[in-house]
Motif scaffolding. Structure first.
Motif, mmCIF file in Angstrom:
data_model
loop_
_atom_site.group_PDB
_atom_site.id
_atom_site.type_symbol
_atom_site.label_atom_id
_atom_site.label_comp_id
_atom_site.label_asym_id
_atom_site.label_seq_id
_atom_site.Cartn_x
_atom_site.Cartn_y
_atom_site.Cartn_z
ATOM 1 N N VAL A 1 -32.870 60.637 30.537
ATOM 2 C CA VAL A 1 -33.022 60.659 29.183
ATOM 3 C C VAL A 1 -31.802 60.274 28.523
ATOM 4 C CG1 VAL A 1 -33.898 61.954 27.012
ATOM 5 C CG2 VAL A 1 -34.912 62.156 29.199
ATOM 6 N N PHE A 2 -30.754 60.893 28.711
ATOM 7 C CA PHE A 2 -29.214 60.793 28.437
ATOM 8 C C PHE A 2 -28.373 59.891 29.166
ATOM 9 C CE2 PHE A 2 -31.089 64.702 26.754
ATOM 10 C CZ PHE A 2 -30.858 64.495 25.250
ATOM 11 N N ILE A 3 -27.684 59.158 28.669
ATOM 12 C CA ILE A 3 -27.025 58.231 29.408
ATOM 13 C C ILE A 3 -25.859 59.349 29.948
ATOM 14 C CG2 ILE A 3 -25.135 56.088 29.032
ATOM 15 C CD1 ILE A 3 -26.965 54.993 26.887
ATOM 16 N N LEU B 1 -40.139 67.889 22.454
ATOM 17 C CA LEU B 1 -39.266 66.971 22.984
ATOM 18 C C LEU B 1 -39.240 65.610 22.373
ATOM 19 C CD1 LEU B 1 -39.005 68.374 26.797
ATOM 20 C CD2 LEU B 1 -37.175 68.446 24.806
ATOM 21 N N PHE B 2 -40.757 65.178 22.366
ATOM 22 C CA PHE B 2 -40.871 63.847 21.815
ATOM 23 C C PHE B 2 -40.179 63.757 20.473
ATOM 24 C CE2 PHE B 2 -43.316 60.435 19.596
ATOM 25 C CZ PHE B 2 -43.417 59.603 20.604
ATOM 26 N N LYS B 3 -40.620 64.830 19.533
ATOM 27 C CA LYS B 3 -39.977 64.618 18.281
ATOM 28 C C LYS B 3 -38.443 64.692 18.018
ATOM 29 C CE LYS B 3 -40.785 66.621 13.594
ATOM 30 N NZ LYS B 3 -41.474 67.760 12.762
ATOM 31 N N THR B 4 -38.010 65.721 18.955
ATOM 32 C CA THR B 4 -36.545 66.023 18.504
ATOM 33 C C THR B 4 -35.477 65.341 19.418
ATOM 34 O OG1 THR B 4 -36.726 67.976 20.007
ATOM 35 C CG2 THR B 4 -37.343 68.470 17.768
ATOM 36 N N VAL B 5 -36.007 64.824 20.435
ATOM 37 C CA VAL B 5 -35.212 64.245 21.451
ATOM 38 C C VAL B 5 -35.652 62.777 21.724
ATOM 39 C CG1 VAL B 5 -34.105 64.182 23.905
ATOM 40 C CG2 VAL B 5 -34.786 66.295 22.729
ATOM 41 N N TYR B 6 -36.725 62.421 22.193
ATOM 42 C CA TYR B 6 -37.071 60.994 22.589
ATOM 43 C C TYR B 6 -37.159 60.110 21.324
ATOM 44 C CZ TYR B 6 -38.731 63.838 26.721
ATOM 45 O OH TYR B 6 -38.864 64.767 27.394
ATOM 46 N N ARG B 7 -37.439 60.796 20.162
ATOM 47 C CA ARG B 7 -37.612 59.797 18.986
ATOM 48 C C ARG B 7 -36.426 60.517 17.780
ATOM 49 N NH1 ARG B 7 -39.725 57.160 21.936
ATOM 50 N NH2 ARG B 7 -41.748 56.254 21.825
ATOM 51 N N ASN B 8 -35.722 61.028 18.361
ATOM 52 C CA ASN B 8 -34.408 61.067 17.457
ATOM 53 C C ASN B 8 -33.792 59.964 17.195
ATOM 54 O OD1 ASN B 8 -31.101 61.573 17.450
ATOM 55 N ND2 ASN B 8 -32.212 63.753 17.101
ATOM 56 N N ALA B 9 -33.084 59.807 15.913
ATOM 57 C CA ALA B 9 -32.667 58.586 15.217
ATOM 58 C C ALA B 9 -31.456 58.380 16.213
ATOM 59 C CB ALA B 9 -32.276 59.104 13.671
ATOM 60 N N GLN B 10 -30.767 58.972 16.648
ATOM 61 C CA GLN B 10 -29.752 58.488 17.492
ATOM 62 C C GLN B 10 -30.313 58.077 18.810
ATOM 63 O OE1 GLN B 10 -26.163 61.121 17.960
ATOM 64 N NE2 GLN B 10 -27.170 62.437 16.574
ATOM 65 N N LEU C 1 -30.212 53.774 20.083
ATOM 66 C CA LEU C 1 -29.792 53.326 21.569
ATOM 67 C C LEU C 1 -30.843 52.530 22.213
ATOM 68 C CD1 LEU C 1 -28.198 56.706 22.650
ATOM 69 C CD2 LEU C 1 -26.879 54.605 22.287
ATOM 70 N N ARG C 2 -32.154 53.196 22.066
ATOM 71 C CA ARG C 2 -33.535 52.370 22.454
ATOM 72 C C ARG C 2 -33.419 50.944 22.010
ATOM 73 N NH1 ARG C 2 -37.945 55.061 24.566
ATOM 74 N NH2 ARG C 2 -39.146 53.656 23.626
ATOM 75 N N ARG C 3 -33.223 50.624 20.749
ATOM 76 C CA ARG C 3 -33.246 49.432 20.144
ATOM 77 C C ARG C 3 -32.015 48.417 20.950
ATOM 78 N NH1 ARG C 3 -35.122 52.207 15.267
ATOM 79 N NH2 ARG C 3 -32.891 52.674 14.858
ATOM 80 N N GLU C 4 -31.137 48.916 21.063
ATOM 81 C CA GLU C 4 -29.781 48.268 21.666
ATOM 82 C C GLU C 4 -30.152 47.997 23.151
ATOM 83 O OE1 GLU C 4 -27.929 46.704 19.811
ATOM 84 O OE2 GLU C 4 -27.054 47.644 18.531
ATOM 85 N N ALA C 5 -30.710 49.058 23.739
ATOM 86 C CA ALA C 5 -30.763 48.789 25.327
ATOM 87 C C ALA C 5 -32.067 47.729 25.678
ATOM 88 C CB ALA C 5 -31.486 50.156 25.842
ATOM 89 N N ARG D 1 -23.520 54.744 23.459
ATOM 90 C CA ARG D 1 -23.141 56.037 23.401
ATOM 91 C C ARG D 1 -23.409 56.546 22.154
ATOM 92 N NH1 ARG D 1 -16.809 56.039 23.649
ATOM 93 N NH2 ARG D 1 -17.115 54.321 22.300
ATOM 94 N N TYR D 2 -23.833 57.809 22.103
ATOM 95 C CA TYR D 2 -24.352 58.269 21.022
ATOM 96 C C TYR D 2 -23.478 57.979 19.631
ATOM 97 C CZ TYR D 2 -27.254 60.265 24.380
ATOM 98 O OH TYR D 2 -27.833 60.475 25.668
ATOM 99 N N GLY D 3 -22.128 58.383 19.847
ATOM 100 C CA GLY D 3 -21.318 58.219 18.781
ATOM 101 C C GLY D 3 -21.135 56.906 18.250
ATOM 102 N N ALA D 4 -21.384 55.957 19.188
ATOM 103 C CA ALA D 4 -20.977 54.583 18.664
ATOM 104 C C ALA D 4 -22.473 53.971 18.087
ATOM 105 C CB ALA D 4 -20.785 53.674 19.729
ATOM 106 N N ALA D 5 -23.747 54.890 18.198
ATOM 107 C CA ALA D 5 -24.876 54.548 17.798
ATOM 108 C C ALA D 5 -25.400 54.634 16.397
ATOM 109 C CB ALA D 5 -26.057 54.987 18.699
ATOM 110 N N ILE D 6 -24.460 55.410 15.641
ATOM 111 C CA ILE D 6 -24.828 55.649 14.440
ATOM 112 C C ILE D 6 -23.649 55.405 13.450
ATOM 113 C CG2 ILE D 6 -26.571 57.499 15.056
ATOM 114 C CD1 ILE D 6 -24.312 59.497 14.534
#
Length: 413
Positions: free
Chosen positions: A57-59, A325-334, A338-342, A408-413
Motif C-alpha cells: 500500500v505504502f511505497i 481503510l478505503f476512505k482514510t488510506v486507499y482514497r486519501n488525497a495524497q 500518487l496513484r495518478r502519477e504511478a 513520495r508522499y511529501g512530493a505528491a502534494i
C-alpha cells in the motif's frame, strides 16, 4: 513425505494425485512431498524475489517498516500455515498457495493492475491473480526441461480458484470486471497445454487449503494496513473504535496495561486482532464443514458455498475495517495523487514500447514473424511491465522520459 503424515490429515484435506501430478512428468523426491516441493520452487522463483521491491500500500522508500508485497506475503503464509495446522490440512500446500498468491502483482500495487488492465483491454485484459498462473506455468524460465515451475495440479487449481469458482453453473465467467470472459492467462494456459475447461472444474471451489490461503490474505492486509496507516499518520488507532471487534481488543489492552507506549499498544493490538480472526475462521470453518456434511476433499470443492470464512458478526466487523481503510488510506488525497502519477508512469511505458517494441530488452523481444501481431506485442510488453519492481519502473521511465514523478508522499502534494 509431507510435514504432516497423511494419516494425521483430516479427511477433507487435499492429497496430491498419485499419477501425472504435474504437466511435465518428474520423478518425485523421497525427502520432500510434492506440495513441499511446490512451496520450495515458489520461494526460489525470480518473481518471488521481486516482491521485495513492489508496493503493498505504502511505497517502501517512505520508511523501512512499511509492508512490501514480500513482507505481506510472508505474513499471509504464517497465518495460513497456523490455520492449516489447526484444521489438520496439508500445511505445505496451504503455504505454497499463500506464498504464490501475489506473484502476479504489478509495480505500484492495485494502481499498476488497473493501468495494465486498461491498456490491455483490447488485447485480452489483465488480472493479477491470472498473471500468477502465467508466471508459474510460462514466464519463469529456470529449469532445463520446462517453462514455469511445473507445479502440481492441486497447487495450480488453488491458484486458479484463488477467489472461488471461475464460472457459474451456466459456464459464464463470474468476475464482472472481465466482461463475462475468462482471464487471458487462463485460456492461454488451457490452449497451450491442451487442458479442457471441464478438466479444471472451473465451476467448483478450490480446496480448503486454497480457501484458507485466501482468507489469510484478508486477515493479514486488514490488520497490517491499520498498522501502516497509523504509522503514516493517516489516522489514530482509536479512530477505529466504532468497529466492535477493534473496540473490544483496545479495551482489553488498555485495561491490562496502563500508560502503554503507542508502539507497544499497536503491536499488542495487531497480534490480538490476528488471533481473534484466526480463531473465528477456524471455528466457523469447522461448523460449516459439519453443516454441509463434508467427508472428503471433493466434498469441499463441490459445496455450494465457501467453507473457509469468517462468522457473520466478524465478517461485518471486517467489512467496517475495509470501509474505513478505503476512505482514510486507499482514497486519501495524497495516495490518490500518487496513484495518478504511478498510473501515468505505467501507461507511458506501455505506449512507448508498443510504438518501439524493438527497444524491449533482448529476452523480451519477439521473433520477427510475431511483431506484426498487435496482441502478441501487447502481451509481451504487459508481461515485461507487470514483472517490474517499483524502482525499475521509475528508472526505466526516467531513461525514456523527461518528467518522471517523484513518488513520495511529501512530493505528491
Amino acid at each position: 513425505m509431507t510435514e504432516t503424515p497423511a494419516d494425521l490429515l483430516a479427511p477433507y484435506a487435499a492429497r496430491a494425485l498419485p499419477k501425472r501430478n504435474r504437466l511435465v512428468d518428474e520423478a518425485e523426491t523421497p525427502q520432500r512431498g510434492p506440495f513441499r516441493r511446490d512451496r520450495d520452487r515458489i520461494v526460489h522463483a525470480q518473481a518471488f524475489r521481486r516482491l521485495a521491491h513492489k508496493t503493498q500500500v505504502f511505497i517502501s522508500e517512505e520508511g523501512d517498516h512499511y509492508r512490501t508485497r514480500l513482507t505481506h506475503t510472508i505474513e499471509v503464509a504464517q497465518i495460513a500455515r497456523s490455520l492449516a495446522r489447526n484444521l489438520a490440512l496439508d500445511a505445505d500446500l496451504t503455504e505454497a498457495l499463500a506464498l504464490a498468491h501475489d506473484l502476479g502483482h504489478t509495480p505500484f500495487g492495485h494502481t499498476g493492475e488497473d493501468a495494465l488492465a486498461a491498456v490491455m483491454q483490447p488485447y485480452g485484459g489483465f488480472e493479477h491473480n491470472a498473471q500468477t498462473l502465467r508466471i508459474v506455468t510460462r514466464l519463469e524460465q529456470r529449469y532445463a526441461s520446462f517453462d514455469g515451475l511445473n507445479l502440481t495440479f492441486e497447487t495450480l487449481d488453488g491458484i486458479i480458484k484463488h477467489n472461488g469458482p471461475m464460472v457459474d453453473q451456466n459456464g459464464k465467467a463470474r468476475d464482472a470486471k472481465l466482461g463475462g470472459i475468462l482471464p487471458f492467462a487462463l485460456t492461454d494456459f488451457m490452449g497451450r497445454n491442451g487442458v479442457q475447461a471441464e478438466t479444471l472444474h472451473l465451476d467448483q471451489h478450490g480446496s480448503l487449503e486454497a480457501q484458507i490461503a485466501a482468507i489469510s490474505d484478508d486477515i493479514a492486509y486488514n490488520t497490517h494496513d491499520i498498522d501502516d496507516g497509523v504509522r503514516a499518520g493517516f489516522f489514530a488507532l482509536n479512530d477505529l473504535g466504532h468497529v466492535p471487534l477493534v473496540r473490544n481488543v483496545l479495551k482489553e489492552i488498555d485495561t491490562s496495561y496502563q500508560n502503554i507506549a503507542d508502539e507497544r499498544r499497536m503491536g499488542e493490538f495487531t497480534r490480538r486482532l490476528i488471533t481473534r480472526l484466526i480463531m473465528d475462521v477456524e471455528a466457523t470453518t469447522r461448523t460449516r464443514l459439519q453443516q454441509h456434511g463434508v467427508g472428503n476433499a471433493e466434498d469441499v470443492k463441490r459445496a455450494d458455498t465457501t467453507l473457509g470464512v469468517f462468522s457473520d458478526p466478524v465478517a461485518e466487523d471486517v467489512w467496517m475495517i475495509k470501509a474505513f481503510l478505503f476512505k482514510t488510506v486507499y482514497r486519501n488525497a495524497q495516495m490518490m495523487e500518487l496513484r495518478r502519477e504511478a498510473d501515468r508512469v505505467l501507461r507511458e511505458l506501455f505506449g512507448h514500447f508498443f510504438a518501439h517494441p524493438d527497444e524491449l530488452p533482448s529476452d523480451w523481444r519477439l521473433a520477427p514473424e510475431q511483431m506484426a501481431a498487435g496482441a502478441s506485442v501487447a502481451r509481451a510488453i504487459c508481461d515485461f511491465i507487470a514483472g517490474m519492481t517499483d524502482r525499475y519502473a521509475l528508472n526505466m521511465h526516467a531513461r525514456l522520459f523527461d518528467d518522471t514523478p517523484d513518488l513520495r508522499y511529501g512530493a505528491a502534494i
